[in-house]
Design an enzyme around this catalytic site. Structure first.
Site, short mmCIF file in Angstrom:
data_model
loop_
_atom_site.label_atom_id
_atom_site.label_comp_id
_atom_site.label_asym_id
_atom_site.label_seq_id
_atom_site.Cartn_x
_atom_site.Cartn_y
_atom_site.Cartn_z
CD GLU A 194 -3.24 -1.00 1.94
OE1 GLU A 194 -3.25 -0.14 2.84
OE2 GLU A 194 -4.18 -1.78 1.72
CD GLU A 321 -3.72 -6.01 2.68
OE1 GLU A 321 -4.59 -5.27 3.18
OE2 GLU A 321 -2.49 -5.82 2.84
O1 AHR Z 1 -5.49 -6.16 6.45
C1 AHR Z 1 -5.39 -5.06 7.29
C2 AHR Z 1 -4.67 -3.88 6.65
O2 AHR Z 1 -5.43 -3.40 5.59
C3 AHR Z 1 -3.32 -4.17 6.05
O3 AHR Z 1 -2.30 -4.13 6.98
C4 AHR Z 1 -3.17 -3.04 5.08
O4 AHR Z 1 -2.34 -3.38 3.99
C5 AHR Z 1 -4.59 -2.72 4.67
O5 AHR Z 1 -4.85 -1.39 4.72
#
Ligand code: AHR
Length: 517
Positions: A194, A321
């Site tokens: 991210e 994710e």
């Molecule tokens: O999954 C939780 C968080 O969500 C992760 O650490 C991050 O990459 C995202 O914003």
């Protein structure tokens, strides 16, 4: 079955000659599509809340039965869903993680503060060696997320050498001193996470320069070169995939095997008040479905820009994710992202897996967030107790799709499930030939109030029967608890064809996975 009222009226049919039209699913088994990479069923284990510590790791001295610190009950359950891949150590945590803190005698490892997640102490008991041990116990591939945000190119390159070095270099010898003779097998390595947010608030342009610099120095032996993943965009933003694929031109010293993508499903779409995991109104069942189905368009949009820059499809699009994100449970540390998991999560999981199958030509990996006790988890634990979530059950039902060959399909006469001004298709489907040659279908009925019937056509293949499992329940928020761990679990499902024609009844709010014979 649905009565097509307007059509019946138009052609003047009387009640005795009613016209019925089921949803029709046509699967073209003569035109096999791309393989559904097993890593679409990947998991994510971040140093966050009770995800790694307690959920997976209890330490070798714990009373909870464990294998070298990894709890046996959770590992046993994860083996059942054939976890193909684990991503570690973050997430946002990865960009503040310094690998040297997590090697050597555990008692001597530094204690840090997990600034991203609840401000709790991180004693680094789980580090590189423990992670690879977990992956080896599970039989899973490894995805290590490197620290771009607060690390250096040198630190990242040295971690790679520590993990993969074969010779007598000081770092390879240090790994041996710490108990591992052979190099670890690193299948995937990401340069940051991210980068647009917690990973450094960068622009795609700035990150792309850094990616090129860091990637140039990540060296590993030829037989152990990880696929390199660039940190990409999220939600509707395609600029990351676009900029990266347009500007990173891989050559002998620079690689980029994939661009990552993140998208979370919030019932309300509002990060301040996301919506509850349980006891939600039907409007939030609906809005959750509307929001989760956006994944399809986000992937389509990203594929479009990638196809322009990379028509040979050499770069993968990894949704590393995704999942539901609700308001944290009452009484929990808000930074721990612990939430219950209900039938609604199961529907979300199945819908997204169907979407990933559809895009299997680019989407070679997805990592649901997260494996245990965090967000849309497979498993919840309470000290020595463990429960399997409805999402876990979906992952188990979908195991035959790992490395299966997808089939193109068409759904016709799909009714809409409508509530107020919002509406989604009531039926979603996927079809594939499993590695052992069997034909599998997975179907979702999103409507919480009405069963649907789907007529199956396999391009001329004669069908005798279908058998498998269905996951459904009376309540939209049906879930398992430590007191009632089997409130919701899959039940056997079967259907017989009539004159070679198969119709599958999908109960309201259900997921059905069957082998068709
Ligand atoms: O999954 C939780 C968080 O969500 C992760 O650490 C991050 O990459 C995202 O914003």
């Amino acid at each position: 079955m649905r009565f097509i009222k307007p059509l019946a009226a138009a052609i003047g049919l009387c009640a005795s000659s009613l016209v019925f039209a089921n949803t029709q699913l046509s699967v073209d088994t003569t035109k096999p599509g791309p393989v559904i990479n097993k890593n679409i069923y990947g998991q994510f284990a971040e140093h966050l809340g009770r995800g790694v510590y307690e959920g997976l790791w209890v330490g070798p001295d714990s009373k909870i039965p464990n294998t070298r610190g990894w709890r046996n009950d959770v590992i046993g359950a994860l083996k059942e869903i054939k976890v193909p891949l684990v991503r570690w150590p973050g997430g946002c945590f990865a960009d503040e993680y310094h690998w040297r803190d997590g090697i050597g005698p555990r008692a001597q490892r530094p204690v840090k503060v997990n600034t991203n997640w609840g401000g709790v102490e991180e004693n680094n008991a789980v580090g590189t060696h423990e992670f690879f041990d977990l992956a080896e116990i599970l039989g899973a591939e490894t995805y290590v997320n490197g620290n771009l945000g607060t690390g250096t190119a040198q630190e990242m390159a040295e971690w790679m050498e520590y993990m993969t070095g074969e010779g007598k270099s000081t770092l390879a010898e240090l790994r041996r001193k710490n108990g591992r003779d052979k190099p670890f097998r690193v299948h995937y390595f990401a340069i940051g996470n991210e980068a647009w947010g917690c990973g450094g608030n960068m622009t795609p342009e700035f990150y792309t320069h850094l990616y090129k610099q860091y990637a140039s120095f990540l060296k590993a032996p030829d037989n152990n070169k990880p696929k390199l993943i660039a940190s990409g965009g999220h939600t509707e933003d395609t600029s990351w995939a676009d900029h990266l694929t347009a500007n990173v031109k891989p050559n002998w010293s620079l690689r980029m095997d994939a661009v990552s993508f993140h998208y979370y499903t919030l019932p309300t779409g509002d990060w301040k008040v996301k919506g509850a995991a349980l006891q939600f109104p039907e409007t939030e069942w609906m809005s959750t479905l509307v929001n989760t189905l956006k994944m399809d368009q986000f992937i389509i949009n990203n594929k479009k820009v990638m196809d322009k820059n990379d028509p040979e499809k050499t770069v993968g699009f990894y949704v590393d994710e995704w999942g539901t994100w609700f308001d944290v449970e009452k009484g929990e540390n808000p930074g721990f992202l612990y939430q219950q998991n209900s039938l609604r999560d199961a529907i979300v999981a199945a819908l997204n897996l169907n979407i990933f199958h559809k895009h299997a030509d680019r989407v070679h990996m997805s990592n649901i967030a997260q494996m245990v006790n965090v967000l849309q988890a497979m498993i919840l634990t309470d000290k020595e107790k463990m429960i399997l979530t409805p999402t876990y059950h979906i992952y188990k039902m979908y195991v035959p799709f790992q490395d299966a060959t997808s089939f193109p399909l068409e759904l016709k006469n799909v009714p809409q499930y409508t509530l107020g001004k919002q509406s989604v298709p009531a039926v979603s489907a996927t079809a594939a030939r499993s590695k052992d040659g069997k034909i599998y279908l997975a179907l979702v009925n999103t409507n919480p109030n009405k069963a649907e019937t789907v007529d199956i056509d396999l391009a001329g293949v004669k069908i005798n029967s279908a058998s498998g499992q269905v996951l459904t329940a009376k309540a939209m928020d049906a879930h398992n608890t430590f007191a009632a761990p089997n409130s919701i679990k899959p039940e056997a499902y079967s259907a017989k064809a009539n004159n070679g024609k198969l119709a599958l009844e999908l109960p309201a709010k259900s997921v059905v996975v069957v082998e068709v014979k």
